[in-house]
Design a protein around this motif. Sequence first.
Motif, PDB file in Angstrom:
ATOM      1  N   ALA A 105     -22.436  -6.916 -27.806  1.00  0.00           N
ATOM      2  CA  ALA A 105     -22.241  -5.278 -28.273  1.00  0.00           C
ATOM      3  C   ALA A 105     -22.074  -4.725 -27.050  1.00  0.00           C
ATOM      4  CB  ALA A 105     -23.440  -5.121 -29.051  1.00  0.00           C
ATOM      5  N   GLY A 106     -21.433  -3.604 -27.486  1.00  0.00           N
ATOM      6  CA  GLY A 106     -21.405  -2.327 -26.195  1.00  0.00           C
ATOM      7  C   GLY A 106     -21.615  -1.054 -26.834  1.00  0.00           C
ATOM      8  N   ALA A 107     -21.349  -0.021 -25.889  1.00  0.00           N
ATOM      9  CA  ALA A 107     -21.622   1.301 -26.421  1.00  0.00           C
ATOM     10  C   ALA A 107     -21.240   1.682 -27.719  1.00  0.00           C
ATOM     11  CB  ALA A 107     -21.169   2.101 -25.210  1.00  0.00           C
ATOM     12  N   ASP A 108     -20.103   1.148 -27.898  1.00  0.00           N
ATOM     13  CA  ASP A 108     -19.135   1.715 -28.980  1.00  0.00           C
ATOM     14  C   ASP A 108     -20.073   1.022 -30.362  1.00  0.00           C
ATOM     15  OD1 ASP A 108     -17.202   2.993 -27.598  1.00  0.00           O
ATOM     16  OD2 ASP A 108     -15.903   1.227 -27.753  1.00  0.00           O
ATOM     17  N   ASP A 109     -20.848   0.026 -30.340  1.00  0.00           N
ATOM     18  CA  ASP A 109     -21.499  -0.447 -31.316  1.00  0.00           C
ATOM     19  C   ASP A 109     -22.671   0.366 -31.647  1.00  0.00           C
ATOM     20  OD1 ASP A 109     -19.843  -2.618 -32.156  1.00  0.00           O
ATOM     21  OD2 ASP A 109     -20.558  -3.410 -29.983  1.00  0.00           O
ATOM     22  N   ALA A 110     -23.324   1.417 -30.853  1.00  0.00           N
ATOM     23  CA  ALA A 110     -24.313   2.154 -30.973  1.00  0.00           C
ATOM     24  C   ALA A 110     -24.506   2.704 -32.452  1.00  0.00           C
ATOM     25  CB  ALA A 110     -24.816   2.949 -29.912  1.00  0.00           C
ATOM     26  N   ALA A 111     -23.553   3.265 -32.932  1.00  0.00           N
ATOM     27  CA  ALA A 111     -23.511   4.117 -33.985  1.00  0.00           C
ATOM     28  C   ALA A 111     -23.793   3.015 -35.229  1.00  0.00           C
ATOM     29  CB  ALA A 111     -22.210   4.537 -34.288  1.00  0.00           C
ATOM     30  N   ILE A 112     -23.344   1.724 -35.110  1.00  0.00           N
ATOM     31  CA  ILE A 112     -23.623   0.836 -36.122  1.00  0.00           C
ATOM     32  C   ILE A 112     -25.217   0.351 -36.073  1.00  0.00           C
ATOM     33  CG2 ILE A 112     -22.982  -1.854 -36.805  1.00  0.00           C
ATOM     34  CD1 ILE A 112     -20.340  -1.530 -35.761  1.00  0.00           C
ATOM     35  N   ALA A 113     -25.633   0.388 -35.051  1.00  0.00           N
ATOM     36  CA  ALA A 113     -26.886  -0.089 -35.028  1.00  0.00           C
ATOM     37  C   ALA A 113     -27.906   0.732 -35.399  1.00  0.00           C
ATOM     38  CB  ALA A 113     -27.519  -0.509 -33.515  1.00  0.00           C
ATOM     39  N   LEU A 114     -27.751   2.198 -35.090  1.00  0.00           N
ATOM     40  CA  LEU A 114     -28.285   3.260 -35.695  1.00  0.00           C
ATOM     41  C   LEU A 114     -28.183   3.253 -37.131  1.00  0.00           C
ATOM     42  CD1 LEU A 114     -27.133   6.132 -33.187  1.00  0.00           C
ATOM     43  CD2 LEU A 114     -29.645   5.165 -33.460  1.00  0.00           C
ATOM     44  N   ALA A 115     -27.291   2.870 -37.758  1.00  0.00           N
ATOM     45  CA  ALA A 115     -27.033   2.980 -39.016  1.00  0.00           C
ATOM     46  C   ALA A 115     -27.892   1.790 -39.801  1.00  0.00           C
ATOM     47  CB  ALA A 115     -25.649   2.753 -39.836  1.00  0.00           C
ATOM     48  N   ILE A 116     -28.152   0.621 -39.044  1.00  0.00           N
ATOM     49  CA  ILE A 116     -28.917  -0.670 -39.800  1.00  0.00           C
ATOM     50  C   ILE A 116     -30.405  -0.337 -39.380  1.00  0.00           C
ATOM     51  CG2 ILE A 116     -29.416  -2.719 -38.926  1.00  0.00           C
ATOM     52  CD1 ILE A 116     -26.312  -3.247 -38.247  1.00  0.00           C
ATOM     53  N   ASP A 117     -30.660   0.372 -38.643  1.00  0.00           N
ATOM     54  CA  ASP A 117     -32.062   0.336 -38.079  1.00  0.00           C
ATOM     55  C   ASP A 117     -32.839   1.605 -38.810  1.00  0.00           C
ATOM     56  OD1 ASP A 117     -34.574   0.425 -36.987  1.00  0.00           O
ATOM     57  OD2 ASP A 117     -33.890   0.696 -34.917  1.00  0.00           O
ATOM     58  N   PRO A 118     -33.620   1.211 -39.946  1.00  0.00           N
ATOM     59  CA  PRO A 118     -34.430   2.438 -40.494  1.00  0.00           C
ATOM     60  C   PRO A 118     -35.217   3.236 -39.555  1.00  0.00           C
ATOM     61  CG  PRO A 118     -34.811   0.341 -41.542  1.00  0.00           C
ATOM     62  CD  PRO A 118     -34.210   0.009 -40.274  1.00  0.00           C
ATOM     63  N   ALA A 119     -35.929   2.740 -38.358  1.00  0.00           N
ATOM     64  CA  ALA A 119     -36.572   3.525 -37.603  1.00  0.00           C
ATOM     65  C   ALA A 119     -35.848   4.601 -36.763  1.00  0.00           C
ATOM     66  CB  ALA A 119     -37.413   2.648 -36.713  1.00  0.00           C
ATOM     67  N   ALA A 120     -34.645   4.323 -36.723  1.00  0.00           N
ATOM     68  CA  ALA A 120     -33.661   5.063 -35.747  1.00  0.00           C
ATOM     69  C   ALA A 120     -33.386   6.445 -36.524  1.00  0.00           C
ATOM     70  CB  ALA A 120     -32.390   4.625 -35.252  1.00  0.00           C
ATOM     71  N   ALA A 121     -33.540   6.340 -37.944  1.00  0.00           N
ATOM     72  CA  ALA A 121     -33.107   7.544 -38.890  1.00  0.00           C
ATOM     73  C   ALA A 121     -34.476   8.471 -38.942  1.00  0.00           C
ATOM     74  CB  ALA A 121     -32.845   7.080 -40.123  1.00  0.00           C
ATOM     75  N   THR A 122     -35.549   8.221 -38.325  1.00  0.00           N
ATOM     76  CA  THR A 122     -36.616   8.934 -38.372  1.00  0.00           C
ATOM     77  C   THR A 122     -37.225   9.188 -37.009  1.00  0.00           C
ATOM     78  OG1 THR A 122     -38.449   7.014 -38.728  1.00  0.00           O
ATOM     79  CG2 THR A 122     -37.459   8.310 -40.797  1.00  0.00           C
ATOM     80  N   SER A 123     -36.716   8.800 -35.868  1.00  0.00           N
ATOM     81  CA  SER A 123     -37.248   8.748 -34.547  1.00  0.00           C
ATOM     82  C   SER A 123     -36.078   8.938 -33.647  1.00  0.00           C
ATOM     83  CB  SER A 123     -37.904   7.607 -34.197  1.00  0.00           C
ATOM     84  OG  SER A 123     -38.151   7.690 -32.966  1.00  0.00           O
ATOM     85  N   ALA A 124     -35.857  10.264 -33.246  1.00  0.00           N
ATOM     86  CA  ALA A 124     -34.951  10.830 -32.105  1.00  0.00           C
ATOM     87  C   ALA A 124     -35.109   9.911 -31.051  1.00  0.00           C
ATOM     88  CB  ALA A 124     -35.080  12.221 -31.987  1.00  0.00           C
ATOM     89  N   HIS A 125     -36.416   9.598 -30.732  1.00  0.00           N
ATOM     90  CA  HIS A 125     -36.531   9.007 -29.349  1.00  0.00           C
ATOM     91  C   HIS A 125     -36.002   7.273 -29.484  1.00  0.00           C
ATOM     92  CE1 HIS A 125     -38.730   7.125 -25.956  1.00  0.00           C
ATOM     93  NE2 HIS A 125     -39.149   5.996 -26.719  1.00  0.00           N
ATOM     94  N   ARG A 126     -36.200   6.779 -30.893  1.00  0.00           N
ATOM     95  CA  ARG A 126     -35.641   5.487 -30.954  1.00  0.00           C
ATOM     96  C   ARG A 126     -34.282   5.508 -31.117  1.00  0.00           C
ATOM     97  NH1 ARG A 126     -38.243   0.668 -33.399  1.00  0.00           N
ATOM     98  NH2 ARG A 126     -36.579  -0.441 -34.382  1.00  0.00           N
ATOM     99  N   ALA A 127     -33.590   6.414 -31.628  1.00  0.00           N
ATOM    100  CA  ALA A 127     -32.128   6.674 -31.712  1.00  0.00           C
ATOM    101  C   ALA A 127     -31.506   6.771 -30.242  1.00  0.00           C
ATOM    102  CB  ALA A 127     -31.632   7.609 -32.491  1.00  0.00           C
ATOM    103  N   ASP A 128     -32.113   7.431 -29.423  1.00  0.00           N
ATOM    104  CA  ASP A 128     -31.849   7.871 -28.145  1.00  0.00           C
ATOM    105  C   ASP A 128     -31.735   6.344 -27.261  1.00  0.00           C
ATOM    106  OD1 ASP A 128     -30.798   9.378 -25.680  1.00  0.00           O
ATOM    107  OD2 ASP A 128     -32.996   9.077 -25.050  1.00  0.00           O
ATOM    108  N   TRP A 129     -33.007   5.743 -27.464  1.00  0.00           N
ATOM    109  CA  TRP A 129     -33.420   4.395 -26.840  1.00  0.00           C
ATOM    110  C   TRP A 129     -32.042   3.514 -27.153  1.00  0.00           C
ATOM    111  CZ3 TRP A 129     -33.888  -0.599 -28.125  1.00  0.00           C
ATOM    112  CH2 TRP A 129     -34.763  -1.393 -27.256  1.00  0.00           C
TER     113      TRP A 129
END
Length: 143
Positions: A8-32
């Motif tokens: 994966a690369g930087a372009d896949d981050a949006a897909i990962a954010l959609a997959i990870d439930p924790a990223a939806a509730t944590s700005a820190h996790r999404a940024d990481w």
Amino acid sequence: MAVAIRLAGADDAAIALAIDPAAATSAHRADWLRRAFAGEQGRGAQMAYLDGRPAGFAVMGRFFSNPFLDLIVTDPRFRRRGVASALLDEIERKHAAEKLFVSTNVSNAIMRALLLARGYLPAGQVDHLDPGDPELFFVRLPR
């Protein structure tokens, strides 16, 4: 049901954010996650696809100069269908000649059982990362 793994690369981050439930509730996790998928601090990521649909991902880093599985996530809709196992198969194959470290919270019984079933050994515990939920470390010794 075929699980396919790819780098994966930087372009896949949006897909990962959609997959990870924790990223939806944590700005820190999404940024990481965005930074990890961009390769910051030497991290690398892999995406898993189940029948062509994004189903999970893994992020690798380093721990005392050893490979460390920073994070593995399966989309809740695809759990118990071999996604995490396929990601681990690929990671273990790539790092077969090295000590491979991973950690999980005490509360994550599914991950603990998966690691033990795959031959990982307990390697220690760190308290106070998540209040009331110690982090357990595991290692897979070189094959």
